[in-house]
Design a protein around this motif. Structure first.
Motif, mmCIF file in Angstrom:
data_model
loop_
_atom_site.group_PDB
_atom_site.id
_atom_site.type_symbol
_atom_site.label_atom_id
_atom_site.label_comp_id
_atom_site.label_asym_id
_atom_site.label_seq_id
_atom_site.Cartn_x
_atom_site.Cartn_y
_atom_site.Cartn_z
ATOM 1 N N GLN A 85 -16.177 16.790 29.725
ATOM 2 C CA GLN A 85 -15.663 15.581 30.361
ATOM 3 C C GLN A 85 -14.432 15.047 29.622
ATOM 4 N N VAL A 86 -14.462 15.079 28.285
ATOM 5 C CA VAL A 86 -13.309 14.649 27.491
ATOM 6 C C VAL A 86 -12.123 15.582 27.756
ATOM 7 N N ALA A 87 -12.392 16.882 27.827
ATOM 8 C CA ALA A 87 -11.332 17.859 28.085
ATOM 9 C C ALA A 87 -10.638 17.561 29.409
ATOM 10 N N CYS A 88 -11.414 17.246 30.419
ATOM 11 C CA CYS A 88 -10.829 16.900 31.723
ATOM 12 C C CYS A 88 -10.043 15.597 31.643
ATOM 13 N N ALA A 89 -10.599 14.611 30.964
ATOM 14 C CA ALA A 89 -9.938 13.305 30.876
ATOM 15 C C ALA A 89 -8.615 13.385 30.122
ATOM 16 N N LEU A 90 -8.564 14.203 29.079
ATOM 17 C CA LEU A 90 -7.363 14.282 28.241
ATOM 18 C C LEU A 90 -6.487 15.492 28.562
ATOM 19 N N THR A 91 -6.905 16.287 29.516
ATOM 20 C CA THR A 91 -6.238 17.551 29.871
ATOM 21 C C THR A 91 -5.962 18.410 28.640
ATOM 22 N N VAL A 92 -7.051 18.668 27.894
ATOM 23 C CA VAL A 92 -7.019 19.566 26.743
ATOM 24 C C VAL A 92 -8.132 20.592 26.925
ATOM 25 N N SER A 93 -8.162 21.600 26.072
ATOM 26 C CA SER A 93 -9.226 22.595 26.150
ATOM 27 C C SER A 93 -10.548 21.989 25.684
ATOM 28 N N GLN A 94 -11.622 22.643 26.040
ATOM 29 C CA GLN A 94 -12.925 22.149 25.615
ATOM 30 C C GLN A 94 -13.070 22.252 24.099
ATOM 31 N N GLY A 95 -12.512 23.293 23.510
ATOM 32 C CA GLY A 95 -12.539 23.418 22.052
ATOM 33 C C GLY A 95 -11.811 22.274 21.375
ATOM 34 N N ARG A 96 -10.661 21.897 21.923
ATOM 35 C CA ARG A 96 -9.907 20.763 21.373
ATOM 36 C C ARG A 96 -10.696 19.471 21.552
ATOM 37 N N ALA A 97 -11.367 19.319 22.665
ATOM 38 C CA ALA A 97 -12.184 18.123 22.898
ATOM 39 C C ALA A 97 -13.314 18.043 21.876
ATOM 40 N N HIS A 98 -13.966 19.172 21.593
ATOM 41 C CA HIS A 98 -15.004 19.196 20.551
ATOM 42 C C HIS A 98 -14.409 18.775 19.204
ATOM 43 N N ALA A 99 -13.239 19.320 18.869
ATOM 44 C CA ALA A 99 -12.599 18.995 17.594
ATOM 45 C C ALA A 99 -12.252 17.510 17.507
ATOM 46 N N LEU A 100 -11.757 16.945 18.585
ATOM 47 C CA LEU A 100 -11.438 15.514 18.599
ATOM 48 C C LEU A 100 -12.689 14.671 18.396
ATOM 49 N N MET A 101 -13.773 15.041 19.078
ATOM 50 C CA MET A 101 -15.022 14.283 18.913
ATOM 51 C C MET A 101 -15.560 14.439 17.495
ATOM 52 N N ASP A 102 -15.464 15.639 16.932
ATOM 53 C CA ASP A 102 -15.925 15.848 15.554
ATOM 54 C C ASP A 102 -15.128 14.995 14.576
ATOM 55 N N THR A 103 -13.816 14.945 14.757
ATOM 56 C CA THR A 103 -12.971 14.101 13.902
ATOM 57 C C THR A 103 -13.364 12.641 14.045
ATOM 58 N N ALA A 104 -13.612 12.219 15.250
ATOM 59 C CA ALA A 104 -14.002 10.827 15.499
ATOM 60 C C ALA A 104 -15.305 10.478 14.783
ATOM 61 N N VAL A 105 -16.262 11.382 14.818
ATOM 62 C CA VAL A 105 -17.556 11.143 14.166
ATOM 63 C C VAL A 105 -17.387 11.088 12.652
ATOM 64 N N VAL A 106 -16.566 11.981 12.097
ATOM 65 C CA VAL A 106 -16.319 11.956 10.646
ATOM 66 C C VAL A 106 -15.672 10.638 10.244
ATOM 67 N N LEU A 107 -14.704 10.176 11.014
ATOM 68 C CA LEU A 107 -14.073 8.890 10.701
ATOM 69 C C LEU A 107 -15.082 7.751 10.748
ATOM 70 N N ARG A 108 -15.912 7.741 11.764
ATOM 71 C CA ARG A 108 -16.887 6.659 11.913
ATOM 72 C C ARG A 108 -17.964 6.711 10.836
ATOM 73 N N ASP A 109 -18.517 7.906 10.588
ATOM 74 C CA ASP A 109 -19.699 8.015 9.745
ATOM 75 C C ASP A 109 -19.412 8.344 8.288
ATOM 76 N N ARG A 110 -18.348 9.069 8.013
ATOM 77 C CA ARG A 110 -18.096 9.569 6.659
ATOM 78 C C ARG A 110 -16.892 8.931 5.972
ATOM 79 N N LEU A 111 -15.899 8.548 6.735
ATOM 80 C CA LEU A 111 -14.665 8.001 6.163
ATOM 81 C C LEU A 111 -14.304 6.662 6.816
ATOM 82 N N PRO A 112 -15.196 5.680 6.744
ATOM 83 C CA PRO A 112 -14.938 4.410 7.450
ATOM 84 C C PRO A 112 -13.745 3.625 6.894
#
Length: 169
Positions: free
Chosen positions: A69-96
């Protein structure tokens, strides 16, 4: 964000050189802050996706669905969407603290992405906390560094706090 305090495209021809540099700086910080807000939304999207125990052995789990769904919304590949979500989680949970600087537009996405990628192998919560503290103090000055120098600056702190997490060729 677009409150009129910075000159828009039609007004930049009318401002002084100093005001133009201030506009460039201001719009850059605004762009970083906007991207940080997108990452906060991605982290929430990741949280909401969760993992349904009924789908844990499926070929495509709930996070794959969320990434699609993120890939469609941002017109990126699904792999890139996974990477973006992973980065977001690290920022929220590990590097606030670093995330707060990103939200304030004081650190750009390039620096944040390199930090998250370089820290991929860190597993200890205490190490994450120490790194977050170090990055929050230093990362605001790293935007001028080349890619290699940025990686070196990050690796200095990784080597100090978790030598096993440093990427080696």
């Amino acid at each position: 964000m677009f409150d009129g305090s910075l000159p828009g495209p039609a007004a930049v021809a009318e401002v002084s050189d100093a005001e133009l540099i201030d506009a460039i700086t201001g719009w850059s910080a605004t762009a970083a802050a906007a991207r940080a807000r997108m990452f906060a939304a991605l982290a929430e999207w990741h949280r909401r996706a969760g993992i349904d125990p009924q789908h844990e052995r499926a070929a495509a789990d709930d996070l794959d669905h969320a990434a699609a769904q993120v890939a469609c919304a941002l017109t990126v590949s699904q792999g890139r969407a996974h990477a973006l979500m992973d980065t977001a989680v690290v920022l929220r949970d590990r590097l606030p603290q670093l995330g707060r600087l990103f939200l304030a537009g004081q650190v750009g996405e390039r620096v944040v992405a390199r930090i998250v990628w370089q820290c991929e192998f860190v597993v200890d919560d205490a190490v994450w906390a120490a790194l977050d503290e170090q990055f929050a103090h230093a990362a605001t000055t790293w935007g001028t560094l080349s890619g290699a120098k940025l990686d070196t600056a990050i690796e200095v702190w990784l080597q100090l706090h978790d030598p096993d997490a440093v990427r080696r060729a």
